[in-house]
Design a protein around this motif. Structure first.
Motif, PDB file in Angstrom:
ATOM      1  N   SER A 197     -66.472  67.601  25.976  1.00 41.56           N
ATOM      2  CA  SER A 197     -65.255  67.201  25.269  1.00 41.56           C
ATOM      3  C   SER A 197     -64.083  67.138  26.253  1.00 41.56           C
ATOM      4  N   VAL A 198     -63.078  66.372  25.847  1.00 45.16           N
ATOM      5  CA  VAL A 198     -61.831  66.335  26.617  1.00 45.16           C
ATOM      6  C   VAL A 198     -61.261  67.746  26.700  1.00 45.16           C
ATOM      7  N   HIS A 199     -61.470  68.511  25.630  1.00 47.87           N
ATOM      8  CA  HIS A 199     -61.004  69.900  25.629  1.00 47.87           C
ATOM      9  C   HIS A 199     -61.686  70.700  26.751  1.00 47.87           C
ATOM     10  N   GLN A 200     -63.012  70.581  26.843  1.00 44.82           N
ATOM     11  CA  GLN A 200     -63.723  71.342  27.880  1.00 44.82           C
ATOM     12  C   GLN A 200     -63.292  70.911  29.278  1.00 44.82           C
ATOM     13  N   ASN A 201     -63.234  69.595  29.487  1.00 40.61           N
ATOM     14  CA  ASN A 201     -63.011  69.076  30.834  1.00 40.61           C
ATOM     15  C   ASN A 201     -61.567  69.266  31.314  1.00 40.61           C
ATOM     16  N   PHE A 202     -60.610  69.202  30.361  1.00 43.05           N
ATOM     17  CA  PHE A 202     -59.198  69.229  30.761  1.00 43.05           C
ATOM     18  C   PHE A 202     -58.383  70.331  30.064  1.00 43.05           C
ATOM     19  N   ASP A 203     -58.346  70.298  28.712  1.00 46.75           N
ATOM     20  CA  ASP A 203     -57.424  71.204  27.992  1.00 46.75           C
ATOM     21  C   ASP A 203     -57.724  72.670  28.281  1.00 46.75           C
ATOM     22  N   SER A 204     -59.014  73.038  28.252  1.00 49.34           N
ATOM     23  CA  SER A 204     -59.375  74.453  28.395  1.00 49.34           C
ATOM     24  C   SER A 204     -58.985  74.981  29.771  1.00 49.34           C
ATOM     25  N   LEU A 205     -58.725  74.064  30.713  1.00 51.69           N
ATOM     26  CA  LEU A 205     -58.404  74.469  32.078  1.00 51.69           C
ATOM     27  C   LEU A 205     -56.915  74.348  32.377  1.00 51.69           C
ATOM     28  N   GLY A 206     -56.146  73.987  31.343  1.00 49.72           N
ATOM     29  CA  GLY A 206     -54.702  73.927  31.522  1.00 49.72           C
ATOM     30  C   GLY A 206     -54.190  72.659  32.182  1.00 49.72           C
ATOM     31  N   PHE A 207     -54.980  71.558  32.166  1.00 50.96           N
ATOM     32  CA  PHE A 207     -54.471  70.285  32.681  1.00 50.96           C
ATOM     33  C   PHE A 207     -53.320  69.817  31.791  1.00 50.96           C
ATOM     34  N   ALA A 208     -52.209  69.401  32.394  1.00 51.09           N
ATOM     35  CA  ALA A 208     -51.072  68.891  31.633  1.00 51.09           C
ATOM     36  C   ALA A 208     -51.502  67.635  30.867  1.00 51.09           C
ATOM     37  N   PRO A 209     -50.842  67.374  29.723  1.00 49.62           N
ATOM     38  CA  PRO A 209     -51.226  66.195  28.918  1.00 49.62           C
ATOM     39  C   PRO A 209     -51.141  64.887  29.696  1.00 49.62           C
ATOM     40  N   ASP A 210     -50.235  64.805  30.681  1.00 51.43           N
ATOM     41  CA  ASP A 210     -50.099  63.557  31.434  1.00 51.43           C
ATOM     42  C   ASP A 210     -50.736  63.646  32.824  1.00 51.43           C
ATOM     43  N   VAL A 229     -65.943  62.801  27.206  1.00 49.45           N
ATOM     44  CA  VAL A 229     -66.021  62.205  28.547  1.00 49.45           C
ATOM     45  C   VAL A 229     -67.331  62.608  29.232  1.00 49.45           C
ATOM     46  N   LEU A 230     -67.661  61.898  30.296  1.00 56.20           N
ATOM     47  CA  LEU A 230     -68.647  62.429  31.234  1.00 56.20           C
ATOM     48  C   LEU A 230     -67.865  63.419  32.106  1.00 56.20           C
ATOM     49  N   ARG A 231     -68.389  64.639  32.247  1.00 60.37           N
ATOM     50  CA  ARG A 231     -67.601  65.662  32.964  1.00 60.37           C
ATOM     51  C   ARG A 231     -67.221  65.148  34.351  1.00 60.37           C
ATOM     52  N   THR A 232     -65.989  65.444  34.746  1.00 62.38           N
ATOM     53  CA  THR A 232     -65.526  65.025  36.070  1.00 62.38           C
ATOM     54  C   THR A 232     -65.677  66.162  37.082  1.00 62.38           C
ATOM     55  N   HIS A 233     -66.000  67.353  36.592  1.00 66.68           N
ATOM     56  CA  HIS A 233     -66.237  68.495  37.492  1.00 66.68           C
ATOM     57  C   HIS A 233     -66.993  69.578  36.727  1.00 66.68           C
ATOM     58  N   THR A 234     -67.649  70.451  37.468  1.00 65.04           N
ATOM     59  CA  THR A 234     -68.407  71.526  36.825  1.00 65.04           C
ATOM     60  C   THR A 234     -67.475  72.555  36.179  1.00 65.04           C
ATOM     61  N   SER A 235     -66.190  72.533  36.534  1.00 66.41           N
ATOM     62  CA  SER A 235     -65.244  73.462  35.905  1.00 66.41           C
ATOM     63  C   SER A 235     -65.166  73.242  34.390  1.00 66.41           C
ATOM     64  N   ALA A 236     -65.634  72.086  33.917  1.00 62.78           N
ATOM     65  CA  ALA A 236     -65.653  71.815  32.471  1.00 62.78           C
ATOM     66  C   ALA A 236     -66.394  72.917  31.712  1.00 62.78           C
ATOM     67  N   HIS A 237     -67.278  73.651  32.402  1.00 62.50           N
ATOM     68  CA  HIS A 237     -68.074  74.686  31.721  1.00 62.50           C
ATOM     69  C   HIS A 237     -67.548  76.095  31.972  1.00 62.50           C
ATOM     70  N   GLU A 238     -66.428  76.180  32.703  1.00 60.33           N
ATOM     71  CA  GLU A 238     -65.894  77.515  33.039  1.00 60.33           C
ATOM     72  C   GLU A 238     -65.596  78.352  31.802  1.00 60.33           C
ATOM     73  N   ALA A 239     -64.763  77.812  30.920  1.00 64.01           N
ATOM     74  CA  ALA A 239     -64.294  78.607  29.773  1.00 64.01           C
ATOM     75  C   ALA A 239     -65.480  79.071  28.929  1.00 64.01           C
ATOM     76  N   ASP A 240     -66.436  78.167  28.676  1.00 61.03           N
ATOM     77  CA  ASP A 240     -67.602  78.533  27.854  1.00 61.03           C
ATOM     78  C   ASP A 240     -68.435  79.615  28.537  1.00 61.03           C
TER      79      ASP A 240
END
Ligand code: FA5
Ligand code: MG
Length: 487
Positions: free
Chosen positions: A101-114, A131-142
């Motif tokens: 999810s966009v949440h996993q890949n960006f929001d959960s990691l604190g990426f700014a909305p823009d 999305v297709l994950r752009t980095h393995t950090s997408a799985h950090e929070a989980d």
């Protein structure tokens, strides 16, 4: 989901977003031979609704089943296992699904909305939330939330719309690593910092020269998370992180130099040079990148830092503190085996694949078991450069072009769109694409760009006719997809 189709493009009736014709047109071209585009897509048995955010070509999705980091005897799998051997107690996650999810890949990691990383020019979307994950950090929070181990490693394929050259490919592989300490558990030491320092002391030492000129904490460039960590704690975490990663590089280079010793004496004598540079990631602070000097230049191999405490708090483990890193497996494998072109990792040619062997049986934990051989490049086939020059679509702003738009908000031209069209038309027949000329017409304000597309197969010699046909197709597709005017 219903989607209305207009002659100029698509408007998503759900989110009412204005999509460029590129996105809508791609979706239509790829996924619909019929009247209306499909409403869903199924990827390895999982079904996702589609909307006008979809910009992922089938050729990209076709890479998902390859899982090169797990393929027996593949150089990426060998590289992964050598690095894993440095972290014997870390739990491994090597089969996490690439659609997130966009949440996993960006929001959960604190990426700014823009944040630019979210833009469709940089990221492959399936729909507006996926999305297709752009980095393995997408799985950090989980992974922090699951809280199964104090340390973990995640190896996986990641996807980015990016440049076309010998060190960039739209699919590559990363390894994420993290280590945490429970701040309630530091006995028998007097503080958490002391407990971490004891772990630093327990790590092996090395004798390479590491350039690390900056202070661990810098108030502007690399701040302490003042609400959560003491400077002493961060010094200890940083020391543990840096030593752990320096040992990875030492491990890789020990193998690489042993392999080179058999072939080329000067390479085997070249001393290893490594340096830490300050970095920024939304999910760590302070942060660094590690660079290695290789064949005359500094090569970035990983990013890392002290994990933002908000991520651990949100993941339900507020008592844990620690570090995380993300490294590019291709970059490391290119150093290890002396592989000159990132496209080679995708080769099914036996002349490539047969050169790499995992040791039989057990012994994965012991780096000494690996008998790494330097890659013997097969002969290089001739390059066939072709230029394509075009005017960007006219625009109210003389500074840049814009893609055709549907609802009054045009999308800016982005170089990654050229790269994507090249990949679609010519795939791995292209070694690299470079901007060789640009200028703005003094009267009209229109901007002209010229790209040099270097056609070169890894496996055979192209005929001039083949190259010309590919290039003609590329020229046509650039006008159709990006609305540019050929010169
Ligand atoms: C990241 O992706 C962060 N997630 C890393 C991280 C993890 C930082 C945890 C802090 C904590 P970056 O975009 O720099 O960072 O990519 C990390 C590494 O992936 C790079 O150092 C490089 O080795 C590799 N890499 C990046 N882009 C490409 C590419 N297009 N092709 C091959 N390798 C790449
Ligand atoms: Mg980076």
């Amino acid at each position: 989901m219903r989607v209305s189709v207009r002659s100029s493009g698509f408007v998503c009736t759900l989110c009412r977003s204005k999509q460029s014709r590129t996105v809508g047109a791609q979706w239509r071209r790829y996924y619909s031979a019929k009247e209306s585009p499909p409403k869903t897509i199924t990827i390895e048995g999982r079904t996702y609704p589609l909307d006008s955010h979809m910009n992922t070509p089938p050729a990209i999705l076709a890479n998902i089943p390859r899982r090169l980091h797990l393929q027996k005897d593949h150089p990426l799998s060998i590289t992964r296992q050598i690095i894993e051997s440095r972290f014997p107690d870390h739990k491994r996650h090597n089969a996490l699904f690439p659609v997130v999810s966009v949440h996993q890949n960006f929001d959960s990691l604190g990426f700014a909305p823009d944040h630019p990383g979210r833009a469709p020019s940089d990221t492959y979307y399936i729909n507006k939330d996926t999305v297709l994950r752009t980095h393995t950090s997408a799985h950090e929070a989980d992974t922090f939330r699951a809280n199964e181990s104090a340390g973990y490693l995640i190896s996986a394929d990641v996807y980015r719309r990016d440049a076309v050259d010998r060190s960039h490919y739209p699919v590559f592989h990363q390894m994420e690593g993290a280590q945490t300490w429970d701040r309630r558990n530091f006995s028998p030491y007097v503080s958490l910092a002391d407990a971490i320092w004891a772990d630093v002391e327990a790590l092996p030492k090395h004798d390479i020269d590491v350039e690390d000129p900056n202070p661990t904490i810098h108030p502007e460039r690399n701040p302490l998370q003042r609400a959560h960590h003491s400077p002493e704690e961060v010094e200890a975490i940083a020391a543990h992180l840096k030593r752990s990663l320096e040992l990875v590089v030492v491990e890789i280079f020990t193998h690489a130099q042993r392999a080179a010793a058999g072939t080329d004496e000067t390479a085997s004598r070249e001393p290893l040079r490594v340096r830490w540079v300050e970095a920024f990631f939304p999910f760590t602070s302070p942060s660094w990148e590690l660079e290695v000097f290789w064949q005359g230049d500094w090569l970035e191999v990983l990013g890392c830092g002290v994990t933002k405490q908000d991520i651990l708090i949100d993941a339900g483990v507020p008592e844990r503190v620690g570090w995380a890193f993300g490294l590019g497996l291709e970059r490391i494998a290119m150093l290890l085996f002396d592989i000159p072109d990132i496209r080679l990792f995708w080769s099914k040619d036996a002349r490539f694949l047969s050169q790499f062997k995992e040791p039989d049986g057990k012994g994965e934990e012991s780096g000494m078991m690996w008998d790494v051989k330097r890659f013997q490049s097969f002969s290089k086939y001739p390059a066939a450069p072709r230029d394509v020059a075009f005017w960007l679509p006219s625009t109210t702003s003389p500074a840049g072009g814009q893609l055709p738009a549907t609802s009054g908000v045009p999308r800016q031209f982005h170089e990654n769109d050229v790269m994507e069209v090249v990949r679609e038309v010519a795939g791995s027949a292209v070694e690299d694409v470079r901007l060789v000329d640009e200028f703005v017409h003094p009267k009209t304000g229109r901007k002209s760009l010229c790209y040099r597309v270097n056609y070169r197969s890894l496996e055979r010699t192209f005929t001039a006719e083949e190259v010309n046909a590919l290039h003609e197709k590329l020229r046509k597709r650039l006008t159709e997809d990006l609305g540019v005017e050929l010169r």
